[in-house]
Design a protein around this motif. Sequence first.
Motif, PDB file in Angstrom:
ATOM      1  N   ARG A   1       0.812  -1.148  -0.020  1.00 57.05           N
ATOM      2  CA  ARG A   1       0.100   0.071  -0.011  1.00 57.05           C
ATOM      3  C   ARG A   1       0.978   1.160   0.037  1.00 57.05           C
ATOM      4  NH1 ARG A   1      -2.519  -0.174   6.065  1.00 57.05           N
ATOM      5  NH2 ARG A   1      -0.481  -0.330   7.276  1.00 57.05           N
ATOM      6  N   ASP A   2       2.013   0.978   0.562  1.00 55.63           N
ATOM      7  CA  ASP A   2       2.981   2.338   0.680  1.00 55.63           C
ATOM      8  C   ASP A   2       3.997   2.470  -0.496  1.00 55.63           C
ATOM      9  OD1 ASP A   2       1.628   3.604   2.902  1.00 55.63           O
ATOM     10  OD2 ASP A   2       2.868   2.139   4.126  1.00 55.63           O
ATOM     11  N   PHE A   3       3.743   1.569  -1.521  1.00 53.18           N
ATOM     12  CA  PHE A   3       4.788   1.388  -2.594  1.00 53.18           C
ATOM     13  C   PHE A   3       4.933   2.777  -3.370  1.00 53.18           C
ATOM     14  CE2 PHE A   3       6.045   0.865  -6.928  1.00 53.18           C
ATOM     15  CZ  PHE A   3       7.194   0.163  -6.990  1.00 53.18           C
ATOM     16  N   PRO A   4       5.936   3.418  -3.385  1.00 56.46           N
ATOM     17  CA  PRO A   4       5.958   4.743  -4.149  1.00 56.46           C
ATOM     18  C   PRO A   4       5.628   4.846  -5.544  1.00 56.46           C
ATOM     19  CG  PRO A   4       8.096   3.841  -4.008  1.00 56.46           C
ATOM     20  CD  PRO A   4       7.146   3.098  -3.066  1.00 56.46           C
ATOM     21  N   LEU A   5       4.466   5.718  -5.708  1.00 54.37           N
ATOM     22  CA  LEU A   5       3.807   5.890  -7.001  1.00 54.37           C
ATOM     23  C   LEU A   5       3.770   7.418  -7.406  1.00 54.37           C
ATOM     24  CD1 LEU A   5       0.855   3.643  -6.688  1.00 54.37           C
ATOM     25  CD2 LEU A   5       2.800   3.216  -8.084  1.00 54.37           C
ATOM     26  N   VAL A   6       3.814   7.888  -8.695  1.00 49.45           N
ATOM     27  CA  VAL A   6       3.511   9.045  -9.171  1.00 49.45           C
ATOM     28  C   VAL A   6       2.497   9.854  -8.442  1.00 49.45           C
ATOM     29  CG1 VAL A   6       3.376  10.577 -11.072  1.00 49.45           C
ATOM     30  CG2 VAL A   6       5.125   8.767 -11.364  1.00 49.45           C
ATOM     31  N   ARG A   7       1.096   9.168  -8.440  1.00 50.91           N
ATOM     32  CA  ARG A   7      -0.136   9.433  -8.065  1.00 50.91           C
ATOM     33  C   ARG A   7      -0.672   8.444  -7.031  1.00 50.91           C
ATOM     34  NH1 ARG A   7      -4.803  10.475 -11.345  1.00 50.91           N
ATOM     35  NH2 ARG A   7      -4.329   8.339 -12.064  1.00 50.91           N
ATOM     36  N   SER A   8      -0.951   8.858  -5.679  1.00 43.84           N
ATOM     37  CA  SER A   8      -1.366   8.056  -4.620  1.00 43.84           C
ATOM     38  C   SER A   8      -2.990   8.062  -4.494  1.00 43.84           C
ATOM     39  CB  SER A   8      -0.883   8.559  -3.406  1.00 43.84           C
ATOM     40  OG  SER A   8      -1.264   9.655  -2.861  1.00 43.84           O
ATOM     41  N   GLU A   9      -3.593   9.093  -5.431  1.00 45.15           N
ATOM     42  CA  GLU A   9      -5.122   9.034  -5.408  1.00 45.15           C
ATOM     43  C   GLU A   9      -5.607   9.342  -6.821  1.00 45.15           C
ATOM     44  OE1 GLU A   9      -6.683  11.560  -2.468  1.00 45.15           O
ATOM     45  OE2 GLU A   9      -6.112  10.632  -0.910  1.00 45.15           O
TER      46      GLU A   9
ATOM     47  N   CYS B   1     -18.492   6.597 -11.117  1.00 40.66           N
ATOM     48  CA  CYS B   1     -17.280   6.034 -10.362  1.00 40.66           C
ATOM     49  C   CYS B   1     -16.112   6.660 -10.834  1.00 40.66           C
ATOM     50  CB  CYS B   1     -17.383   4.697 -10.405  1.00 40.66           C
ATOM     51  SG  CYS B   1     -18.743   3.924  -9.236  1.00 40.66           S
ATOM     52  N   GLY B   2     -15.992   6.692 -12.186  1.00 45.55           N
ATOM     53  CA  GLY B   2     -14.851   7.644 -12.714  1.00 45.55           C
ATOM     54  C   GLY B   2     -14.564   8.884 -12.117  1.00 45.55           C
ATOM     55  N   ASN B   3     -15.381   9.629 -11.501  1.00 52.27           N
ATOM     56  CA  ASN B   3     -15.046  10.773 -10.955  1.00 52.27           C
ATOM     57  C   ASN B   3     -14.943  10.617  -9.391  1.00 52.27           C
ATOM     58  OD1 ASN B   3     -15.642  12.547 -13.030  1.00 52.27           O
ATOM     59  ND2 ASN B   3     -18.061  12.362 -12.673  1.00 52.27           N
ATOM     60  N   TYR B   4     -14.781   9.474  -8.971  1.00 58.83           N
ATOM     61  CA  TYR B   4     -14.397   9.302  -7.491  1.00 58.83           C
ATOM     62  C   TYR B   4     -12.834   9.418  -7.442  1.00 58.83           C
ATOM     63  CZ  TYR B   4     -18.788   7.426  -6.499  1.00 58.83           C
ATOM     64  OH  TYR B   4     -20.215   7.155  -5.993  1.00 58.83           O
ATOM     65  N   SER B   5     -12.288   9.930  -6.228  1.00 58.30           N
ATOM     66  CA  SER B   5     -10.842  10.099  -6.140  1.00 58.30           C
ATOM     67  C   SER B   5     -10.409   9.087  -4.985  1.00 58.30           C
ATOM     68  CB  SER B   5     -10.356  11.162  -5.717  1.00 58.30           C
ATOM     69  OG  SER B   5      -9.152  11.519  -5.405  1.00 58.30           O
ATOM     70  N   VAL B   6      -9.945   7.778  -5.419  1.00 57.41           N
ATOM     71  CA  VAL B   6      -9.774   6.653  -4.402  1.00 57.41           C
ATOM     72  C   VAL B   6      -8.215   6.362  -4.217  1.00 57.41           C
ATOM     73  CG1 VAL B   6     -11.953   5.732  -4.551  1.00 57.41           C
ATOM     74  CG2 VAL B   6     -10.193   5.192  -6.253  1.00 57.41           C
ATOM     75  N   PRO B   7      -7.840   5.896  -3.353  1.00 52.50           N
ATOM     76  CA  PRO B   7      -6.308   5.641  -3.026  1.00 52.50           C
ATOM     77  C   PRO B   7      -5.824   4.561  -4.101  1.00 52.50           C
ATOM     78  CG  PRO B   7      -7.614   5.105  -1.036  1.00 52.50           C
ATOM     79  CD  PRO B   7      -8.801   5.384  -2.010  1.00 52.50           C
ATOM     80  N   LEU B   8      -4.742   4.875  -4.771  1.00 55.07           N
ATOM     81  CA  LEU B   8      -4.245   4.025  -5.856  1.00 55.07           C
ATOM     82  C   LEU B   8      -2.889   3.199  -5.209  1.00 55.07           C
ATOM     83  CD1 LEU B   8      -4.489   6.667  -8.827  1.00 55.07           C
ATOM     84  CD2 LEU B   8      -5.944   4.795  -8.065  1.00 55.07           C
ATOM     85  N   GLN B   9      -2.798   2.120  -5.714  1.00 54.67           N
ATOM     86  CA  GLN B   9      -1.434   1.479  -5.248  1.00 54.67           C
ATOM     87  C   GLN B   9      -1.358   0.098  -6.127  1.00 54.67           C
ATOM     88  OE1 GLN B   9      -3.204  -0.482  -1.509  1.00 54.67           O
ATOM     89  NE2 GLN B   9      -2.423  -2.149  -2.480  1.00 54.67           N
ATOM     90  N   PRO B  10      -0.142  -0.653  -6.166  1.00 48.11           N
ATOM     91  CA  PRO B  10       0.173  -1.587  -7.408  1.00 48.11           C
ATOM     92  C   PRO B  10      -1.150  -2.593  -7.062  1.00 48.11           C
ATOM     93  CG  PRO B  10       2.197  -1.145  -5.901  1.00 48.11           C
ATOM     94  CD  PRO B  10       1.121  -0.172  -5.186  1.00 48.11           C
ATOM     95  N   CYS B  11      -1.728  -3.001  -8.141  1.00 46.57           N
ATOM     96  CA  CYS B  11      -2.871  -4.151  -8.343  1.00 46.57           C
ATOM     97  C   CYS B  11      -2.541  -4.922  -9.292  1.00 46.57           C
ATOM     98  CB  CYS B  11      -4.180  -3.396  -8.372  1.00 46.57           C
ATOM     99  SG  CYS B  11      -4.800  -2.319  -6.943  1.00 46.57           S
TER     100      CYS B  11
END
Length: 377
Positions: free
Chosen positions: A136-144, A251-261
């Motif tokens: 969940r804390d893997f560094p990404l360019v965007r986290s949300e 749902c495309g307008n939701y801002s949700v947490p992003l992480q590797p999936c």
Amino acid sequence: MPVSQEHLDILCHYHDDYVAGPVEYLGTAGGYSGAIFWKVKGAKGEFCLRRWAPLYPTLEQLQFIHAVLWYAHEEGFRKVPQPIETLEYLSYVADKRCFWQLEPWMRGAADFRKRPNPERIASAMIALAEFHQSVRDFPLVRSEGGSSLLLSHEKALLEWNSRRFQQLRHAIEQRKTENRRLTTAFSEPKVLFISDLSDSNGSGVGRIGNVATIAFPLPSWEENPLPTLALGILDSVEAIHRVLLLQLVRCGNYSVPLQPCIRDIHAEHVYFVQDQVAGFIDFEAMQADNVAVDVARLLGSLTTRDPLGWVLGLAAYESVRPLSAEEREMVYLCRKSHLAVTALRWLDYIFTQESSVKCSANMFHRLKDMETCLEYF
């Protein structure tokens, strides 16, 4: 160089402890991604040598996958295979066409279809939640942000207007009128058909051009049921198409947490030892997204015709990683949109694309499962 001999030069890039032993050529190992595998025995155990499909993944994508797997291991999640380092301290070997990697051989068997039970559903969903927590804390360019998979589903469904639905319906009905000739072809034991299309690629929509050519005879039927089944599926998808698009836009307008999936995690990619998960395999579709897409993909695969299993599996996942209200909505939506997009892609390929090979016995049964799932919507 013959494909069965290609591995010899590649194995020279690894320490003898990993590769100084018998090597068994496995071909595609029953998969449809275009990858080829060898089982390698060494002083430190058994390993799997993978040759990735030509042109996929890119170097950037492969390095991302390996970085996520390494990160998960560092965080204590050991149910994913971490690639073995080469003598040059790389996680892969590259030749002129493909990337290669060596990884520990996975314990257990991907046999959920043969032995489905509630304990296995719960174990798989808990393991998925533990993987998500580990990275969940893997560094990404965007986290949300928004889900890229749901966006790809939205784009795919936007291509289907009333005219295209009508064209596909006409093609299926035309095939139905040729039922007599088709029945003869389906019943002929010498007629071979290609195996399944891959469900999805990195975009989450699916590919057709890189299908493994594993052939086998279809069973004999007194009457070819495929066109009737296809029309039923098409009716179901067309009935929910407009509402589904509206839900995807919202749902495309939701801002949700992003992480590797993992994004293409299903029952055939989960290895069990008795009723406990030993590990996951196949990460070629891995991208940054919201965990809802993995939950929907795996839970839908494990509980095709079992709504109680869905409730159990979702509760098991949330016992480790609770979902927000938006994420729960996305889980249900992703399940519906994945079914709709995959069904349309398969029907379009079978009935309208120029190809001498149209369907397999296994694909027919998976279409039957889709029909059952779509009935719930």
